[in-house]
Motif scaffolding. Structure first.
Motif, PDB file in Angstrom:
ATOM      1  N   GLY A   1       1.554   2.867   7.439  1.00 13.40           N
ATOM      2  CA  GLY A   1       1.172   3.687   6.273  1.00 13.40           C
ATOM      3  C   GLY A   1      -0.079   4.509   6.522  1.00 13.40           C
ATOM      4  N   GLN A   2      -0.192   5.078   7.721  1.00 12.43           N
ATOM      5  CA  GLN A   2      -1.426   5.797   8.061  1.00 12.43           C
ATOM      6  C   GLN A   2      -1.410   7.242   7.547  1.00 12.43           C
ATOM      7  OE1 GLN A   2      -1.725   5.035  12.302  1.00 12.43           O
ATOM      8  NE2 GLN A   2      -2.674   3.038  11.946  1.00 12.43           N
TER       9      GLN A   2
ATOM     10  N   LEU B   1      -7.652  10.417   5.203  1.00 10.44           N
ATOM     11  CA  LEU B   1      -8.294  11.325   4.243  1.00 10.44           C
ATOM     12  C   LEU B   1      -9.168  12.335   4.977  1.00 10.44           C
ATOM     13  CD1 LEU B   1      -9.493   9.142   1.246  1.00 10.44           C
ATOM     14  CD2 LEU B   1      -8.433  11.399   1.082  1.00 10.44           C
TER      15      LEU B   1
ATOM     16  N   GLU C   1     -13.302  -3.213   2.538  1.00 10.80           N
ATOM     17  CA  GLU C   1     -12.369  -2.097   2.705  1.00 10.80           C
ATOM     18  C   GLU C   1     -11.121  -2.589   3.427  1.00 10.80           C
ATOM     19  OE1 GLU C   1     -13.551   1.325   5.120  1.00 10.80           O
ATOM     20  OE2 GLU C   1     -11.856   2.478   4.352  1.00 10.80           O
TER      21      GLU C   1
ATOM     22  N   GLU D   1      -8.607  -4.123   9.534  1.00 11.44           N
ATOM     23  CA  GLU D   1      -7.709  -3.110  10.085  1.00 11.44           C
ATOM     24  C   GLU D   1      -6.653  -3.789  10.950  1.00 11.44           C
ATOM     25  OE1 GLU D   1      -7.184   0.429   9.729  1.00 11.44           O
ATOM     26  OE2 GLU D   1      -5.490  -0.426  10.799  1.00 11.44           O
ATOM     27  N   ILE D   2      -5.396  -3.559  10.619  1.00  9.90           N
ATOM     28  CA  ILE D   2      -4.296  -4.220  11.332  1.00  9.90           C
ATOM     29  C   ILE D   2      -4.009  -3.564  12.691  1.00  9.90           C
ATOM     30  CG2 ILE D   2      -2.391  -2.817  10.386  1.00  9.90           C
ATOM     31  CD1 ILE D   2      -0.800  -5.417  10.048  1.00  9.90           C
ATOM     32  N   ASP D   3      -4.300  -2.260  12.802  1.00 12.20           N
ATOM     33  CA  ASP D   3      -3.915  -1.509  13.999  1.00 12.20           C
ATOM     34  C   ASP D   3      -4.987  -1.654  15.086  1.00 12.20           C
ATOM     35  OD1 ASP D   3      -3.160   0.260  15.930  1.00 12.20           O
ATOM     36  OD2 ASP D   3      -2.851   1.964  14.573  1.00 12.20           O
TER      37      ASP D   3
ATOM     38  N   LYS E   1      -7.342  -7.780  11.540  1.00  9.89           N
ATOM     39  CA  LYS E   1      -6.413  -8.732  10.931  1.00  9.89           C
ATOM     40  C   LYS E   1      -5.501  -7.997   9.966  1.00  9.89           C
ATOM     41  CE  LYS E   1      -9.386 -12.760  10.080  1.00  9.89           C
ATOM     42  NZ  LYS E   1      -9.845 -13.614   9.011  1.00  9.89           N
ATOM     43  N   ASP E   2      -4.349  -8.626   9.735  1.00 16.68           N
ATOM     44  CA  ASP E   2      -3.470  -8.198   8.655  1.00 16.68           C
ATOM     45  C   ASP E   2      -4.101  -8.713   7.364  1.00 16.68           C
ATOM     46  OD1 ASP E   2      -1.539  -7.999   6.739  1.00 16.68           O
ATOM     47  OD2 ASP E   2       0.085  -8.778   7.985  1.00 16.68           O
TER      48      ASP E   2
ATOM     49  N   LEU F   1      -5.166   2.673   0.206  1.00 15.98           N
ATOM     50  CA  LEU F   1      -4.204   1.643   0.623  1.00 15.98           C
ATOM     51  C   LEU F   1      -3.011   2.205   1.383  1.00 15.98           C
ATOM     52  CD1 LEU F   1      -3.978  -0.636  -2.550  1.00 15.98           C
ATOM     53  CD2 LEU F   1      -5.182  -1.103  -0.423  1.00 15.98           C
ATOM     54  N   PRO F   2      -2.524   1.405   2.366  1.00 17.54           N
ATOM     55  CA  PRO F   2      -1.250   1.767   2.979  1.00 17.54           C
ATOM     56  C   PRO F   2      -0.150   1.614   1.926  1.00 17.54           C
ATOM     57  CG  PRO F   2      -2.017  -0.379   3.780  1.00 17.54           C
ATOM     58  CD  PRO F   2      -3.106   0.166   2.896  1.00 17.54           C
TER      59      PRO F   2
HETATM   60  N1  SAM Z   1      -9.154   4.499   5.096  1.00 15.48           N
HETATM   61  C1  SAM Z   1      -8.538   5.465   5.973  1.00 15.48           C
HETATM   62  C2  SAM Z   1      -8.613   6.830   5.327  1.00 15.48           C
HETATM   63  O1  SAM Z   1      -8.776   6.881   4.103  1.00 15.48           O
HETATM   64  O2  SAM Z   1      -8.487   7.827   6.035  1.00 15.48           O
HETATM   65  C3  SAM Z   1      -7.099   5.108   6.333  1.00 15.48           C
HETATM   66  C4  SAM Z   1      -6.164   4.893   5.153  1.00 15.48           C
HETATM   67  S1  SAM Z   1      -4.477   4.696   5.621  1.00 15.48           S
HETATM   68  C5  SAM Z   1      -3.680   5.193   4.112  1.00 15.48           C
HETATM   69  C6  SAM Z   1      -4.183   2.944   5.587  1.00 15.48           C
HETATM   70  C7  SAM Z   1      -4.855   2.121   6.663  1.00 15.48           C
HETATM   71  O3  SAM Z   1      -4.498   0.739   6.477  1.00 15.48           O
HETATM   72  C8  SAM Z   1      -4.433   2.439   8.101  1.00 15.48           C
HETATM   73  O4  SAM Z   1      -5.569   2.530   8.909  1.00 15.48           O
HETATM   74  C9  SAM Z   1      -3.549   1.267   8.520  1.00 15.48           C
HETATM   75  O5  SAM Z   1      -3.539   1.031   9.912  1.00 15.48           O
HETATM   76  C10 SAM Z   1      -4.181   0.136   7.729  1.00 15.48           C
HETATM   77  N2  SAM Z   1      -3.283  -0.997   7.431  1.00 15.48           N
HETATM   78  C11 SAM Z   1      -1.949  -0.967   7.227  1.00 15.48           C
HETATM   79  N3  SAM Z   1      -1.468  -2.190   6.947  1.00 15.48           N
HETATM   80  C12 SAM Z   1      -2.538  -3.038   6.964  1.00 15.48           C
HETATM   81  C13 SAM Z   1      -2.696  -4.454   6.765  1.00 15.48           C
HETATM   82  N4  SAM Z   1      -1.659  -5.223   6.475  1.00 15.48           N
HETATM   83  N5  SAM Z   1      -3.943  -4.973   6.879  1.00 15.48           N
HETATM   84  C14 SAM Z   1      -5.014  -4.201   7.190  1.00 15.48           C
HETATM   85  N6  SAM Z   1      -4.922  -2.865   7.390  1.00 15.48           N
HETATM   86  C15 SAM Z   1      -3.711  -2.283   7.277  1.00 15.48           C
END
Ligand code: SAM
Length: 286
Positions: free
Chosen positions: A26-27, A30, A53, A76-78, A99-100, A126-127
């Motif tokens: 869900g990347q 912003l 965050e 951050e999961i990635d 971590k997830d 949020l993703p």
């Molecule tokens: N905060 C950044 C921004 O606003 O540009 C990125 C927002 S992006 C919509 C969502 C972020 O959540 C991505 O970096 C993605 O890798 C991370 N993500 C997705 N699933 C996740 C999870 N289960 N746990 C932690 N992070 C996660």
């Protein structure tokens, strides 16, 4: 130094690190400084506040949070994003956990920081693929988080904040509004993200209600009844409850009469309090 959340900086960071944006996480990054500034103005973050965050991505929101908060705890999961974030932020005000979020113990992670703070606030873009589980997890598991500022799809934001007898009102609206005061704080067009999602977004502010006045006798049963009541939205409450609990319809109708509710009523017409009263009478007979 130029800010992280801009189109040019985001593109150059992606190029420099040969980073491919992952849809499965869900990347949507912003890239608008005005929106970023507005998001961090919504909560009252002080130099004593701990911000959590979820999904810092390339760090565009993190950068603004670090300017205001005492400390930022970011999940951050990635794993491919970690070296980029570590290169960008060389500060001990940031704790980065690869971590997830859905598998973490948020209150334990906060305690492990061993810092003092005036409040804990979650701020996140949020993703979209796991918005609901993330929000429910925080609400059900954390005693420390008092406020959430969350970017979600507009449609989810409508559900979180909608009132009874409106088209967006569903089981999520009730679960959220039982525990929080929910308002839409900011509407966000799809054009401020890289890549642009297919829908517009909104930032919701969820403030945890400290002393809930009316609580169900059995909270898990309350959530179960809410979900069952919306299982088939067009059906009456009596039919949905009959299907779930195999109770005689006559008995359910009598319960509704006892609660001063119409026997033909649908779930979408019940308030949070109505569901609490319903769950309490069912608790006594199930
Ligand atoms: N905060 C950044 C921004 O606003 O540009 C990125 C927002 S992006 C919509 C969502 C972020 O959540 C991505 O970096 C993605 O890798 C991370 N993500 C997705 N699933 C996740 C999870 N289960 N746990 C932690 N992070 C996660």
């Amino acid at each position: 130094m130029s800010k992280i959340g801009t189109i040019s900086k985001t593109k150059s960071t992606l190029d420099k690190h040969d980073f491919y944006i992952k849809k499965k996480y869900g990347q949507n990054f912003l890239v608008d400084q005005n929106i970023l500034k507005k998001i961090v103005e919504i909560p009252a973050i002080t130099s004593e506040t701990l911000v959590v965050e979820i999904g810092p991505g390339l760090g565009s929101l993190t950068e603004h949070l670090l300017e205001k908060a005492k400390h930022v705890l970011a999940y951050e999961i990635d794993k491919d994003l970690l070296p980029i974030l570590l290169e960008t932020f060389k500060t001990d005000k940031l704790t980065l956990l690869d971590k997830d979020f859905l598998k973490c113990d948020i209150d334990l992670d906060i305690k492990k920081l061993e810092i003092t703070y005036d409040q804990v606030i979650v701020v996140a873009n949020l993703p979209f693929y796991i918005t609901t589980p993330i929000i429910l997890k925080i609400i059900e598991e954390s005693n420390l988080v008092k406020e959430m500022i969350l970017m979600t799809q507009q449609e989810v934001a409508n559900r979180l904040t909608s009132k009874p007898s409106t088209k967006d009102y569903n089981s999520l609206s009730i679960a959220i509004q039982y525990k929080t005061k929910a308002v839409i704080a900011l509407k966000v067009p799809r054009t401020v993200f890289i890549p642009a999602p297919n829908v517009d977004s909104a930032v919701v502010k969820l403030t945890v209600i400290d002393d809930i006045q009316v609580k169900p006798l059995n909270e898990p049963l309350f959530y179960e009844i809410v979900r069952a009541s919306f299982a088939q939205r067009r059906k009456t409450l009596v039919n949905n409850l009959h299907n779930k609990y195999n109770l005689e319809k006559e008995i359910i109708i009598n319960l509704l009469i006892e609660l001063d509710l119409d026997s033909r009523i649908r779930a979408e017409n019940l308030s949070v309090n109505d569901f609490i009263r319903l769950s309490d009478v069912l608790h006594n007979i199930l």
